[in-house]
Design a protein around this motif. Structure first.
Motif, short mmCIF file in Angstrom:
data_model
loop_
_atom_site.label_atom_id
_atom_site.label_comp_id
_atom_site.label_asym_id
_atom_site.label_seq_id
_atom_site.Cartn_x
_atom_site.Cartn_y
_atom_site.Cartn_z
N ALA A 755 33.75 24.49 49.22
CA ALA A 755 33.77 24.29 47.77
C ALA A 755 34.85 23.30 47.37
N GLN A 756 36.03 23.44 47.97
CA GLN A 756 37.17 22.56 47.65
C GLN A 756 36.85 21.11 48.00
N GLU A 757 36.33 20.87 49.22
CA GLU A 757 36.05 19.51 49.66
C GLU A 757 34.89 18.91 48.88
N SER A 758 33.87 19.74 48.55
CA SER A 758 32.72 19.23 47.80
C SER A 758 33.14 18.77 46.42
N LEU A 759 33.96 19.57 45.71
CA LEU A 759 34.43 19.16 44.39
C LEU A 759 35.31 17.91 44.48
N ALA A 760 36.12 17.82 45.53
CA ALA A 760 36.95 16.62 45.71
C ALA A 760 36.08 15.39 45.91
N GLY A 801 21.91 18.94 63.01
CA GLY A 801 22.05 18.03 64.13
C GLY A 801 23.07 16.95 63.86
N GLU A 802 22.92 15.83 64.59
CA GLU A 802 23.81 14.70 64.39
C GLU A 802 23.52 14.02 63.07
N PHE A 803 24.59 13.50 62.41
CA PHE A 803 24.41 12.81 61.14
C PHE A 803 23.86 11.42 61.40
N PRO A 804 22.97 10.95 60.53
CA PRO A 804 22.32 9.66 60.77
C PRO A 804 23.17 8.48 60.35
N PHE A 805 24.42 8.69 59.96
CA PHE A 805 25.28 7.59 59.51
C PHE A 805 26.72 8.00 59.74
N PRO A 806 27.70 7.04 59.77
CA PRO A 806 29.11 7.39 59.95
C PRO A 806 29.58 8.25 58.77
N ILE A 807 30.34 9.32 59.06
CA ILE A 807 30.78 10.23 58.01
C ILE A 807 32.30 10.33 58.04
N GLY A 808 32.88 10.77 56.92
CA GLY A 808 34.32 10.94 56.81
C GLY A 808 34.78 12.25 57.41
N VAL A 809 36.12 12.42 57.37
CA VAL A 809 36.71 13.62 57.94
C VAL A 809 36.29 14.84 57.16
N GLY A 810 36.09 14.70 55.84
CA GLY A 810 35.79 15.85 54.99
C GLY A 810 34.49 16.53 55.37
N ILE A 811 33.41 15.76 55.47
CA ILE A 811 32.11 16.35 55.80
C ILE A 811 32.14 16.92 57.21
N ALA A 812 32.72 16.19 58.16
CA ALA A 812 32.80 16.69 59.53
C ALA A 812 33.58 17.99 59.59
N SER A 813 34.66 18.07 58.80
CA SER A 813 35.46 19.29 58.77
C SER A 813 34.66 20.45 58.20
N MET A 814 33.91 20.20 57.10
CA MET A 814 33.07 21.26 56.53
C MET A 814 32.04 21.73 57.56
N GLN A 826 23.93 22.08 55.03
CA GLN A 826 22.93 21.08 54.70
C GLN A 826 23.39 20.28 53.49
N ILE A 827 23.19 18.97 53.54
CA ILE A 827 23.55 18.08 52.43
C ILE A 827 22.32 17.27 52.08
N ARG A 828 21.91 17.32 50.82
CA ARG A 828 20.75 16.56 50.35
C ARG A 828 21.20 15.67 49.21
N ALA A 829 20.89 14.38 49.33
CA ALA A 829 21.27 13.42 48.29
C ALA A 829 20.06 12.60 47.91
N ASP A 830 19.84 12.42 46.61
CA ASP A 830 18.77 11.55 46.12
C ASP A 830 19.19 10.99 44.77
N SER A 831 18.25 10.41 44.06
CA SER A 831 18.59 9.77 42.78
C SER A 831 19.00 10.77 41.71
#
Length: 844
Positions: A755-760, A801-814, A826-831
């Protein structure tokens, strides 16, 4: 017994290869032909080798209009439905179109499982042509029926007259419109209970032809009536035989004199006068020719022979008048138009009779002559087949090996002309690379009368040595024993087999080194095959036959429902699939196996089988578990360090700043009011110290919120949300299930950090001015969901599974934190924004 079976199999092949009907044997899924006789090349115009190379090539040769029906029938055959008979057209490479009648049936083992498919194909082009001619003949017959003097009537199964010719209308003395559509019994009620009426009904019911003579009193006439069952009902021919009946009474006395002599003879016996007019005949010629005795007597011989033989009748009569006897073969024509051959031996009787007569005795030799013609034709066909065969064929004397005949293929492959080969021995030509191979062949041939599938080496004229698969049969030409040899050049196939063997060795070694096995599975037959490495992975020997039941038995009990569900999904989707499973070996050891599956489809899109790999990933799993343990330990150390730093900031730095604030307040009161500059500097310093104190307290809370340990996840998130809203101005809505309760320190800390990292991340990257945090506890899991309405890009879904793109420390830590407590991120992003969802199992 083995020898008898081999001889029987060879006899079958010899018989099958001389049949004009294609015979074929294929495996259960029609992916490979096991045997096809030579008739395939004659009918399809293609080599048998092409069919062995591509089992569906015979379907591709079928005309497009008929191909779909044949393919449907073949699919049914693979599923166990016999092909009773399907007609289709084959387009030969030379452009000719051949009609074939195809049949097939499955061969079942004792368990009812299909093991082989057997098929046949018959060339029916002639029959089809005959059917077309039959249709034309029907039209001509219609014209003939209307012009003949015999009455013809067609009666349907309800006894209605559906057709009458002109002679029938005349004989019934009625108009055609008065009889068509009316029943026989309406027109002739007086015959209903007579023997003729009984005969009508018997022929209709039993579907048997019959002949009857009937005196019709109303017309005072005798009629001969013949009944022929047809599809519609009965075809009836009628002749007015009143005059013939009168003649029969005159001839009856004469017939009685000869009946005992000729009626019981199996020979064809007749008498005729010197002009060739028939005086008497016995039963055999009547039966063969299809005439009645009345129809034949009083007619000249010329009426019963072929047009070409009529002139020979005059010669025959001249010879018998001159010599008193005559012999020969006479082609006669039956009433139905069939030509029969009669061998006769006739003599002239002139003594004891008022008028000389000829006594004739004949034998029907039609079948004998046909057999002789067929034999000659067969010999001609053999000679043509021998010369034009794509196989290498020779005939040589048994004693010396001297070549009597060699076909063009043999001469071309060996590099000789036929003239250079004929009359010379194989030893003179130096054809045998190893004479011992010839000795072994000759010994087998002399012992068994044939030699089958010997692999020999022959030397061509150029000196090149080639491998041959050679078979020989003992035959006689005149009184000379010879061998008929048939060879097939297998030099290239042996090279291919050697390369294949080496490739298989390389593949097996590669699988062993990579701990990867391969497999195949036929979902229709249940048949499974494994590579050697797959057997090693399961700890089994190759003598064990793999089955689906065996696989399920070795699967870990917890994996069986998952595996069965994956198999059902594989059969439904028919797409690539993969998964990780645990198997338990016989010694109790557990192995982790990563499986890949891929469907294989036929030329027409039907599913044939599944193939795939099985990789032993036990060591990789152990490494991943160790890495996960170290990652968890690192996170715990990190959290302990953050807690220590937060405690130091709160207890030491924070207290010092509080003391500094108090000191500056006291100092401010001691500065004279007229010293505005000093008082202003003190006020600014006091404000800076208070700001630093707030930042220190915020940093201390962010590093490790003490409320998480004291009050739990719900209060910690609420408190953090209030501070986040105050600091950023972003509106954060909370939806936390009431009575969430305590979840365990590691679970609460992991969910709080998400929750903390997502809000950040929303503050740093999203641009959204609102967010929502939802926490739900149900069915043994806790769901944490953080969403915003910020600017997204293309649709993106990140799972376990593996992320399809380079990710930051925050997502990897979560991701790592959630994995440590057995959950999924799970992370879903769209328009429409971004949604982060963490699902963690909890107990109690």
């Amino acid at each position: 017994m083995l020898r008898i079976e081999l001889e029987s199999g060879e006899h079958f092949r010899q018989i099958a290869d001389n049949l004009s009907i294609v015979l074929a044997l294929a495996n259960a899924d029609l992916s490979q032909f096991l045997y096809v006789n030579r008739a395939y090349e004659q009918i399809w115009g293609r080599s048998i080798e092409s069919l062995y190379a591509d089992s569906m090539s015979f379907v591709e040769a079928v005309c497009a209009e008929d191909r779909a029906r044949l393919q449907d029938a073949l699919r049914g055959l693979v599923n166990g439905e016999p092909i009773q008979g399907i007609e289709c057209r084959v387009l030969r490479p030379d452009g000719a179109v051949v009609w074939v009648l195809a049949r097939g049936f499955p061969v079942l083992d004792e368990h009812g499982k299909i093991t082989r498919l057997v098929g046949s194909a018959e060339d029916i082009t002639a029959r089809k042509s005959a059917e077309e001619e039959l249709q034309q003949t029907y039209s001509r017959t219609e014209a003939v029926l209307q012009t003949i003097h015999d009455a013809y009537v067609l009666i349907d199964r309800q006894w209605r007259l559906v057709y009458v010719n002109c002679a029938a209308v005349h004989g019934m003395r009625r108009k055609q419109e008065d009889v068509i559509g009316r029943t026989l019994w309406e027109l002739f009620p007086e015959i209903s209970e007579t023997e003729l009426g009984v005969q009508y009904r018997r022929s209709m019911e039993n579907r048997t032809p019959a002949t009857a003579e009937f005196f019709y009193a109303p017309h005072a006439a005798w009629w001969e009536i013949r009944f022929y069952p047809v599809a519609e009902g009965l075809a009836v021919f009628a002749w007015n035989i009143t005059e013939r009946k009168k003649a029969e009474s005159v001839l009856r006395e004469s017939e009685d004199r000869y009946r005992d002599l000729v009626e019981h003879s199996s020979d064809l016996i007749c008498t005729h006068d010197t002009a060739g007019i028939l005086l008497s005949v016995n039963e055999p010629p009547l039966r063969i020719l299809g005439y009645t005795r009345v129809e034949m007597l009083g007619r000249p011989l010329r009426d019963f022979v072929t047009p070409e033989a009529k002139v020979h009748c005059d010669d025959y009569l001249e010879r018998i008048r001159r010599n008193g006897f005559a012999t020969g073969v006479l082609p006669v024509v039956t009433k139905q138009g069939e030509v029969r051959l009669w061998e006769f031996n006739n003599s002239l009787r002139s003594e004891g009779v008022r008028t000389p007569i000829v006594r004739g005795i004949a034998h029907d030799v039609t079948e004998q002559k046909r057999a002789e013609a067929a034999l000659r034709k067969s010999e001609e066909k053999f000679a043509k087949a021998f010369r034009s065969s794509p196989a290498e064929m020779v005939i040589a004397t048994l004693a010396e090996g001297r070549l009597v005949e060699a076909n063009d293929t043999y001469a071309r492959v060996m590099g000789y002309s036929r003239e250079e080969l004929i009359g010379r021995t194989t030893l003179e030509l130096g054809l045998w690379a190893d004479p011992a191979e010839r000795d072994a062949l000759m010994e087998d041939l002399k012992k068994n009368g044939r030699a089958l599938d010997h692999v020999i080496r022959l030397r061509a004229k150029s000196g090149t040595i080639g491998y041959k698969r050679y078979s020989a049969e003992l035959v006689h030409i005149g009184k000379e024993p010879c061998l008929l040899g048939v060879g097939e050049d297998i030099t290239e196939s042996r090279r291919i087999q050697e390369n294949l063997r080496r490739s298989e060795q390389f593949l097996a070694e590669g699988q062993r080194l990579s701990h990867t096995g391969s497999w195949s599975w036929n979902p229709y037959t249940g048949e499974i095959s494994w590579s050697r490495q797959t057997y090693r992975i399961f700890g089994l020997g190759p003598e064990i036959k793999p089955t689906m039941e065996l696989v399920l038995r070795y699967l870990h009990p917890d994996e069986r429902p998952v595996f069965e569900g994956a198999v059902r999904q594989l059969l439904e989707d028919k797409t690539d699939s993969e998964g990780d499973y645990r198997i338990v070996l016989n010694n109790g050891r557990v192995r982790h196996v990563h499986c890949l599956a891929r469907p294989v489809f036929g030329a027409t899109g039907e599913l044939l089988e599944f193939i795939g790999t099985a990789m032993d990933v036990t060591e990789r799993k152990k490494t991943e578990e160790e890495l996960r343990r170290l990652s968890g330990q690192l996170l715990r150390l990190h959290d302990e360090e953050r807690r220590s730093i937060a405690r130091d900031l709160h207890d030491t730095t924070g207290q010092g700043l509080v003391a500094l604030t108090a000191t500056l307040t006291q100092l401010h009161s001691l500065v004279p009011s007229n010293n505005r500059r000093a008082r202003k500097l003190l006020a600014e310093s006091e404000g800076l110290v208070k700001e630093c104190l707030r930042e220190v307290r915020t940093l201390s809370y962010v590093l490790y919120p003490p409320m998480l340990e004291q009050a739990g996840l719900e209060d910690a998130i609420r408190h953090f949300r209030d501070g986040f809203v105050a600091r950023t101005g972003i509106d954060v809505r909370l939806g936390i299930q009431q009575s969430l309760g305590r979840l365990g320190r590691d679970v609460e800390l992991a969910l709080f950090r998400v929750a903390q990292e997502s809000l950040a991340n929303i503050q740093r990257h999203s641009g959204s001015r609102s967010a929502e945090v939802l926490v739900q506890h149900h069915a043994g899991v806790v769901d944490l969901e953080v969403s915003d309405q910020g600017c997204g890009s293309e649709t993106m879904l990140i799972g376990d599974g593996e992320f399809p793109f380079p990710i930051g420390v925050g997502i990897a830590s979560m991701k790592e934190r959630i994995k440590q407590v057995g959950g999924r991120l799970q992370i879903r992003a769209d328009s429409n924004g971004t949604k982060v969802r963490a699902t963690v199992p909890v107990h109690g």
